[in-house]
Scaffold this motif. Structure first.
Motif, PDB file in Angstrom:
ATOM      1  N   LEU A 130       0.816  -1.208   0.000  1.00  0.00           N
ATOM      2  CA  LEU A 130       0.000   0.000   0.000  1.00  0.00           C
ATOM      3  C   LEU A 130       0.855   1.266   0.000  1.00  0.00           C
ATOM      4  O   LEU A 130       0.338   2.372  -0.135  1.00  0.00           O
ATOM      5  CB  LEU A 130      -0.905  -0.017   1.246  1.00  0.00           C
ATOM      6  N   ALA A 131       2.166   1.097   0.135  1.00  0.00           N
ATOM      7  CA  ALA A 131       3.057   2.254   0.280  1.00  0.00           C
ATOM      8  C   ALA A 131       2.952   3.230  -0.883  1.00  0.00           C
ATOM      9  O   ALA A 131       3.046   4.451  -0.687  1.00  0.00           O
ATOM     10  CB  ALA A 131       4.507   1.787   0.440  1.00  0.00           C
ATOM     11  N   GLY A 132       2.745   2.733  -2.094  1.00  0.00           N
ATOM     12  CA  GLY A 132       2.683   3.625  -3.253  1.00  0.00           C
ATOM     13  C   GLY A 132       1.549   4.614  -3.181  1.00  0.00           C
ATOM     14  O   GLY A 132       1.751   5.830  -3.323  1.00  0.00           O
ATOM     15  N   THR A 133       0.330   4.118  -2.950  1.00  0.00           N
ATOM     16  CA  THR A 133      -0.803   5.035  -2.834  1.00  0.00           C
ATOM     17  C   THR A 133      -0.712   5.843  -1.548  1.00  0.00           C
ATOM     18  O   THR A 133      -1.147   6.999  -1.508  1.00  0.00           O
ATOM     19  CB  THR A 133      -2.140   4.270  -2.866  1.00  0.00           C
ATOM     20  N   ALA A 134      -0.136   5.249  -0.502  1.00  0.00           N
ATOM     21  CA  ALA A 134      -0.010   5.962   0.772  1.00  0.00           C
ATOM     22  C   ALA A 134       0.870   7.202   0.632  1.00  0.00           C
ATOM     23  O   ALA A 134       0.580   8.257   1.211  1.00  0.00           O
ATOM     24  CB  ALA A 134       0.563   5.033   1.842  1.00  0.00           C
ATOM     25  N   VAL A 135       1.945   7.079  -0.139  1.00  0.00           N
ATOM     26  CA  VAL A 135       2.843   8.224  -0.326  1.00  0.00           C
ATOM     27  C   VAL A 135       2.109   9.375  -0.987  1.00  0.00           C
ATOM     28  O   VAL A 135       2.190  10.530  -0.537  1.00  0.00           O
ATOM     29  CB  VAL A 135       4.077   7.808  -1.158  1.00  0.00           C
ATOM     30  N   ASN A 136       1.382   9.098  -2.053  1.00  0.00           N
ATOM     31  CA  ASN A 136       0.654  10.172  -2.728  1.00  0.00           C
ATOM     32  C   ASN A 136      -0.420  10.779  -1.837  1.00  0.00           C
ATOM     33  O   ASN A 136      -0.628  11.996  -1.847  1.00  0.00           O
ATOM     34  CB  ASN A 136       0.032   9.638  -4.024  1.00  0.00           C
ATOM     35  N   GLU A 137      -1.089   9.950  -1.058  1.00  0.00           N
ATOM     36  CA  GLU A 137      -2.127  10.474  -0.172  1.00  0.00           C
ATOM     37  C   GLU A 137      -1.533  11.364   0.912  1.00  0.00           C
ATOM     38  O   GLU A 137      -2.075  12.434   1.228  1.00  0.00           O
ATOM     39  CB  GLU A 137      -2.912   9.323   0.462  1.00  0.00           C
ATOM     40  N   PRO A 155     -12.782  13.828  -2.565  1.00  0.00           N
ATOM     41  CA  PRO A 155     -13.903  13.736  -1.611  1.00  0.00           C
ATOM     42  C   PRO A 155     -13.399  13.524  -0.177  1.00  0.00           C
ATOM     43  O   PRO A 155     -12.419  12.811   0.055  1.00  0.00           O
ATOM     44  CB  PRO A 155     -14.683  12.519  -2.108  1.00  0.00           C
ATOM     45  N   ASP A 156     -14.080  14.178   0.757  1.00  0.00           N
ATOM     46  CA  ASP A 156     -13.703  14.104   2.169  1.00  0.00           C
ATOM     47  C   ASP A 156     -12.207  14.401   2.328  1.00  0.00           C
ATOM     48  O   ASP A 156     -11.439  13.599   2.867  1.00  0.00           O
ATOM     49  CB  ASP A 156     -14.033  12.721   2.729  1.00  0.00           C
ATOM     50  N   PRO A 157     -11.753  15.557   1.860  1.00  0.00           N
ATOM     51  CA  PRO A 157     -10.320  15.827   1.721  1.00  0.00           C
ATOM     52  C   PRO A 157      -9.552  15.960   3.028  1.00  0.00           C
ATOM     53  O   PRO A 157      -8.331  15.825   3.029  1.00  0.00           O
ATOM     54  CB  PRO A 157     -10.284  17.146   0.951  1.00  0.00           C
ATOM     55  N   ASP A 158     -10.239  16.230   4.131  1.00  0.00           N
ATOM     56  CA  ASP A 158      -9.541  16.404   5.405  1.00  0.00           C
ATOM     57  C   ASP A 158      -9.304  15.084   6.128  1.00  0.00           C
ATOM     58  O   ASP A 158      -8.823  15.073   7.262  1.00  0.00           O
ATOM     59  CB  ASP A 158     -10.322  17.366   6.304  1.00  0.00           C
ATOM     60  N   ARG A 159      -9.656  13.981   5.490  1.00  0.00           N
ATOM     61  CA  ARG A 159      -9.469  12.660   6.074  1.00  0.00           C
ATOM     62  C   ARG A 159      -8.361  11.936   5.329  1.00  0.00           C
ATOM     63  O   ARG A 159      -8.284  11.975   4.105  1.00  0.00           O
ATOM     64  CB  ARG A 159     -10.765  11.849   5.979  1.00  0.00           C
ATOM     65  N   ILE A 160      -7.473  11.262   6.068  1.00  0.00           N
ATOM     66  CA  ILE A 160      -6.440  10.428   5.463  1.00  0.00           C
ATOM     67  C   ILE A 160      -7.067   9.116   5.013  1.00  0.00           C
ATOM     68  O   ILE A 160      -7.707   8.424   5.799  1.00  0.00           O
ATOM     69  CB  ILE A 160      -5.293  10.142   6.459  1.00  0.00           C
ATOM     70  N   ARG A 165      -6.727   5.901  -1.185  1.00  0.00           N
ATOM     71  CA  ARG A 165      -7.146   6.899  -2.167  1.00  0.00           C
ATOM     72  C   ARG A 165      -6.098   6.999  -3.281  1.00  0.00           C
ATOM     73  O   ARG A 165      -4.896   7.034  -3.016  1.00  0.00           O
ATOM     74  CB  ARG A 165      -7.292   8.270  -1.485  1.00  0.00           C
ATOM     75  N   HIS A 166      -6.537   7.083  -4.506  1.00  0.00           N
ATOM     76  CA  HIS A 166      -5.604   7.244  -5.624  1.00  0.00           C
ATOM     77  C   HIS A 166      -5.434   8.743  -5.891  1.00  0.00           C
ATOM     78  O   HIS A 166      -6.149   9.334  -6.697  1.00  0.00           O
ATOM     79  CB  HIS A 166      -6.113   6.503  -6.857  1.00  0.00           C
ATOM     80  N   ALA A 167      -4.469   9.328  -5.174  1.00  0.00           N
ATOM     81  CA  ALA A 167      -4.283  10.785  -5.206  1.00  0.00           C
ATOM     82  C   ALA A 167      -3.085  11.181  -6.064  1.00  0.00           C
ATOM     83  O   ALA A 167      -2.356  12.118  -5.730  1.00  0.00           O
ATOM     84  CB  ALA A 167      -4.120  11.305  -3.777  1.00  0.00           C
ATOM     85  N   THR A 168      -2.882  10.477  -7.167  1.00  0.00           N
ATOM     86  CA  THR A 168      -1.714  10.759  -7.999  1.00  0.00           C
ATOM     87  C   THR A 168      -1.736  12.164  -8.590  1.00  0.00           C
ATOM     88  O   THR A 168      -0.684  12.696  -8.972  1.00  0.00           O
ATOM     89  CB  THR A 168      -1.620   9.741  -9.149  1.00  0.00           C
ATOM     90  N   ALA A 169      -2.913  12.785  -8.660  1.00  0.00           N
ATOM     91  CA  ALA A 169      -3.017  14.113  -9.263  1.00  0.00           C
ATOM     92  C   ALA A 169      -2.820  15.239  -8.247  1.00  0.00           C
ATOM     93  O   ALA A 169      -3.127  16.393  -8.545  1.00  0.00           O
ATOM     94  CB  ALA A 169      -4.380  14.275  -9.945  1.00  0.00           C
TER      95      ALA A 169
END
Length: 418
Positions: free
Chosen positions: A278-285, A333-338, A342-346
């Motif tokens: 999960l580290a990849g998506t975790a880093v972007n998030e 969506p729900d941006p103040d929550r970790i 989440r796929h936050a690559t953008a």
């Protein structure tokens, strides 16, 4: 100053706006209010003596950062430095302050050093560093400062390896770059720090120019010569300083802040421990959530430009609020929550457009290796002091913690590094 228009309205507030003290990871609450309206705000006065418009919506931030009429000739966060000279001449090699062909020339020369293939080749070295520093922590008999004993040395050693800087020289730049990134240092102290880092880097590049070595700076010198674009000592020195500072400060602060934030969210931390993949998506998030470049990026209009719902006139200034764009609820969506899934690559933490962080892939690999290994190898990691005692770098261009005392159970550490 460069406010060339004569009918600019009076400022109605000041920048930077105040971070919400109830959650030290959140950007200023005013940004959410701005996003609920038209995405722009009235002119705010800045410590540098200029007024700025602030764009806060995700789409508006991206649009501003790719608009060729919005120049980056002022240093990215000069607006928050008291007495900051936004109009000082651009020093040769100042890639962050260049536009157009000159910027493109330097970027092309540097890009081969940060390809995915070259960065991935460094992953085993980075993984070894992470494990060695975890081993060092576990060998300690008491609480350790995760920031100074783990988060700071790892990216410092990586950038030293990449640039061909002896890590033994770290004391010559770590303390000084911290001074350089502060917004409220005494001018004399800041000048001394700049001069010390300049002397250090100039000595290094002079030696490499005379006898190029197999490292980033040495290869850059050779590449420039082969293509008929030989770089001056001044250009190499300035580029080297930019890479040295950016290459360790942001990543070090991200490691510290991410660890602290995840310790506050044990459900997310447990998910990461259970699934290192999960580290990849975790880093972007976490990059999205924290946005370490906390005061945004300064731009100057060279001609009238449409920004969001308004118009920025030639001669006026704009700040693209990266942290606000990364909390735009219309995109995340729900941006103040970790949410580590989440796929936050953008996200905008690395900026956008032609000045998007050149070393972002290197930073990702470093953070991925930390995320995949630290919390699994020390599963009982916890704060050694009350959360309320943690001090944050509110006065620094790159947000972070000043120290992060941590402890763990003696039973941790049975699993050796792979």
């Amino acid at each position: 100053m460069s406010e060339t228009t004569t009918d600019i309205p009076a400022a109605v507030g000041s920048f930077p706006v105040t971070r919400d003290g109830t959650c030290p990871f959140d950007p200023p609450a005013e940004y959410a209010e701005l996003r609920s309206h038209d995405g722009t705000m009235d002119l705010l006065s800045c410590p540098a003596g200029i007024n700025v418009q602030v764009v806060s919506k995700y789409d508006d931030v991206r649009s501003a950062l790719i608009d060729p009429t919005l120049s980056s000739h002022a240093a990215p966060s000069t607006h928050v430095v008291a007495g900051g000279d936004v109009d000082r001449p651009v020093v040769p090699g100042s890639i962050l302050r260049m536009d157009g062909a000159e910027h493109a020339r330097l970027r092309r020369l540097l890009t081969p050093e940060f390809t995915v293939k070259r960065v991935e080749a460094m992953r085993p070295y980075i993984r070894r560093l992470v494990d060695e520093h975890i081993d060092g922590m576990l060998a300690s008999t008491g609480p350790v400062d995760l920031y100074h004993d783990f988060a700071l040395p790892i990216p410092s050693m990586v950038i030293c390896e990449l640039l061909g800087v002896a890590y033994a020289d770290r004391d010559r730049f770590q303390q000084q770059t911290g001074v350089m990134l502060s917004v409220d240092r005494d001018p004399a102290e800041l000048e001394q720090a700049n001069a010390e880092v300049m002397r250090f880097m100039e000595q290094l590049v002079v030696a490499k120019a005379a006898e190029p070595t197999d490292d980033l700076l040495g290869r850059l010198i050779v590449r420039a010569r082969k293509t008929g674009q030989e770089l001056s000592i001044e250009e190499l020195t300035t580029l080297g300083i930019s890479l040295l500072v950016a290459g360790h400060e942001t990543t070090a602060n991200m490691i510290g802040l991410s660890t602290l934030a995840l310790l506050r969210r044990p459900d997310q931390l447990e998910a990461l421990r259970a699934d290192p993949g999960l580290a990849g998506t975790a880093v972007n998030e976490m990059l999205r959530y924290i946005s370490p470049v906390q005061f945004g990026l300064l731009r100057h209009a060279t001609e009238d430009a449409q920004v969001g719902e308004g118009t920025l006139r030639a001669g006026e200034w704009l700040v693209a609020a990266l942290a606000s764009g990364n909390r735009d609820e219309s995109v995340f969506p729900d941006p103040d929550r970790i949410d580590l899934r989440r796929h936050a690559t953008a996200h905008l933490a690395f900026g956008y457009g032609i000045h998007q962080c050149l070393g972002q892939q290197l930073a990702r690999v470093e953070l991925q290796e930390v995320f995949a290994r630290l919390y699994r190898r020390i599963p009982t990691l916890r704060l050694a002091v009350p959360f309320e005692d943690i001090q944050f770098k509110d006065n620094a261009l790159v947000y972070g913690v000043r120290a992060l005392p941590v402890a763990w159970d003696k039973s941790d550490g049975a699993e050796a590094g792979e």
